[in-house]
Scaffold this motif. Structure first.
Motif, short mmCIF file in Angstrom:
data_model
loop_
_atom_site.label_atom_id
_atom_site.label_comp_id
_atom_site.label_asym_id
_atom_site.label_seq_id
_atom_site.Cartn_x
_atom_site.Cartn_y
_atom_site.Cartn_z
N VAL A 157 0.83 -1.20 0.00
CA VAL A 157 0.00 0.00 0.00
C VAL A 157 0.87 1.25 0.00
N TRP A 158 0.30 2.36 -0.54
CA TRP A 158 0.91 3.68 -0.36
C TRP A 158 0.42 4.23 0.97
N ASN A 159 1.33 4.75 1.76
CA ASN A 159 0.94 5.29 3.06
C ASN A 159 1.78 6.52 3.38
N ALA A 160 1.14 7.51 4.01
CA ALA A 160 1.81 8.78 4.29
C ALA A 160 2.69 8.75 5.53
N ALA A 161 2.72 7.66 6.24
CA ALA A 161 3.60 7.49 7.40
C ALA A 161 4.14 6.07 7.38
N ARG A 162 5.29 5.87 7.99
CA ARG A 162 5.88 4.54 8.01
C ARG A 162 5.03 3.60 8.84
N ILE A 163 4.69 2.45 8.27
CA ILE A 163 3.94 1.43 8.98
C ILE A 163 4.92 0.61 9.82
N ASP A 164 4.62 0.49 11.10
CA ASP A 164 5.49 -0.27 11.99
C ASP A 164 5.50 -1.74 11.57
N SER A 165 6.69 -2.23 11.20
CA SER A 165 6.81 -3.61 10.72
C SER A 165 7.68 -4.45 11.66
N SER A 166 7.83 -3.98 12.88
CA SER A 166 8.71 -4.69 13.81
C SER A 166 8.21 -6.11 14.11
N ASP A 167 6.91 -6.34 13.97
CA ASP A 167 6.36 -7.68 14.21
C ASP A 167 6.20 -8.49 12.92
N PHE A 168 6.62 -7.90 11.79
CA PHE A 168 6.50 -8.63 10.52
C PHE A 168 7.68 -9.60 10.39
N ASP A 169 7.53 -10.56 9.49
CA ASP A 169 8.67 -11.45 9.25
C ASP A 169 9.72 -10.71 8.44
N ASP A 170 10.91 -11.30 8.33
CA ASP A 170 12.03 -10.62 7.71
C ASP A 170 11.78 -10.25 6.25
N ALA A 171 10.96 -10.99 5.57
CA ALA A 171 10.70 -10.72 4.15
C ALA A 171 9.74 -9.56 3.95
N HIS A 172 9.15 -9.05 5.03
CA HIS A 172 8.15 -8.00 4.90
C HIS A 172 8.44 -6.82 5.83
N ARG A 173 9.71 -6.53 6.02
CA ARG A 173 10.09 -5.37 6.82
C ARG A 173 10.09 -4.11 5.95
N ASN A 174 9.55 -3.04 6.47
CA ASN A 174 9.51 -1.78 5.73
C ASN A 174 10.80 -1.00 5.93
N PRO A 175 11.31 -0.35 4.87
CA PRO A 175 12.53 0.45 4.99
C PRO A 175 12.24 1.75 5.74
N PRO A 176 13.27 2.47 6.16
CA PRO A 176 13.06 3.75 6.84
C PRO A 176 12.34 4.75 5.94
N PHE A 177 11.60 5.63 6.57
CA PHE A 177 10.89 6.71 5.86
C PHE A 177 11.85 7.89 5.81
N LEU A 178 12.46 8.15 4.64
CA LEU A 178 13.59 9.08 4.56
C LEU A 178 13.18 10.54 4.36
N LEU A 179 11.93 10.78 3.98
CA LEU A 179 11.47 12.16 3.77
C LEU A 179 10.27 12.44 4.66
N ASP A 180 10.20 13.66 5.16
CA ASP A 180 9.11 14.05 6.05
C ASP A 180 8.03 14.81 5.29
N ASN A 181 6.82 14.66 5.76
CA ASN A 181 5.76 15.59 5.34
C ASN A 181 6.02 16.92 6.04
N ARG A 182 5.94 18.01 5.27
CA ARG A 182 6.22 19.31 5.86
C ARG A 182 5.20 20.34 5.39
N ARG A 183 5.06 21.38 6.20
CA ARG A 183 4.11 22.45 5.88
C ARG A 183 4.73 23.79 6.28
#
Length: 275
Positions: A101-127
């Motif tokens: 899915v596309w998501n505007a914030a990093r989804i916590d994947s700490s409980d996911f298996d190793d094949a489904h870990r999300n990478p760091p969110f490198l850019l911030d939403n800013r206003r």
């Protein structure tokens, strides 16, 4: 006897004419009083002038001030605000199944298996908000921008895109994307959109106070329309219904002399009344 009847008839006729004049004049006076109650300033609604307030309604358009720039991407706007929205393509666990899915914030994947870990969110939403917006040459409080502004998507130019960003992102839709094939994004790909702030005409929505244009309480989002005082509401209700709660005569009582006059005229026409 006949002279007494004539005198009584003349008195009733005079009273009837007076009542008719009162009925014709009273509605106009009531309407004028109601108009005055509507136009009078209501304390606490923002319509009244404040101490030191020497400025009336604004007449010009908002000057947003200097351009607002997202320096990470060289995107700028001459509006009163700039909003950067970043989404990342990532894993989500839903009812025991992994989904992309596309998501505007990093989804916590700490409980996911190793094949489904999300990478760091490198850019911030800013206003960003304009800090030098002016109206008729006078400063505008930032609360006005935040309360009345509407965010609209716009497609910026990317002629000033820094080289490091140009190596990663390319135009995609109204913004930028990092996917080599936008139709087949990969986990960790980013897409970015920008929005600019557009404001409606500010006449009737702001008041000049303490050296700046500030939001009227009645113009705040979710605020109910300013209500008239209870006395004014009562006067309006009485004017619409034709009745009054403060002891004044109702229209029914004003019509009573006309009824008596009609009865007297019928009585005079009867054979018994002609004797």
């Amino acid at each position: 006897m006949r002279s007494r009847l004539h005198a009584a008839f003349g008195s009733l006729r005079y009273l009837a004419v007076s009542c008719m004049l009162a009925v014709s004049i009273a509605p106009a006076g009531s309407a004028q009083a109601f108009d005055w109650a509507q136009q009078a300033p209501v304390a606490g609604t923002g319509n009244e002038r404040t101490d030191g307030d020497a400025v009336g309604e604004p007449v010009g358009e908002l000057d947003p001030g200097a351009p607002i720039v997202d320096r990470d991407f060289g995107v700028s706007t001459r509006s009163a605000g700039l909003d950067r929205q970043v989404e990342m393509y990532q894993w989500r666990l839903h009812r025991g199944e992994y989904q992309r899915v596309w998501n505007a914030a990093r989804i916590d994947s700490s409980d996911f298996d190793d094949a489904h870990r999300n990478p760091p969110f490198l850019l911030d939403n800013r206003r960003w908000w304009s800090d030098d917006a002016r109206l008729d040459g006078r400063p505008v409080d930032q609360e006005v921008l935040q309360a009345l502004g509407e965010w609209r998507v716009f497609r910026p130019g990317f002629s000033r895109l820094p080289l490091n960003m140009a190596a990663t992102f390319q135009p995609e839709g109204d913004g930028l994307g990092s996917a080599e094939n936008p139709l087949q994004p990969q986990i960790g790909d980013l897409r970015i959109r920008w929005r600019e702030l557009v404001l409606p005409p500010l006449q009737g929505r702001v008041v000049f106070r303490d050296g700046a244009w500030r939001l009227r309480p009645s113009a705040a989002p979710g605020a109910a329309h300013a209500a008239a005082p209870a006395a004014a509401r009562g006067a309006a209700a009485a004017s619409r219904s034709g009745s009054s709660d403060d002891g004044t005569l109702s229209w029914w009582w004003l019509s009573l002399p006309l009824v008596l006059l009609l009865i007297l005229a019928l009585w005079r026409r009867s054979p018994k009344g002609k004797r």
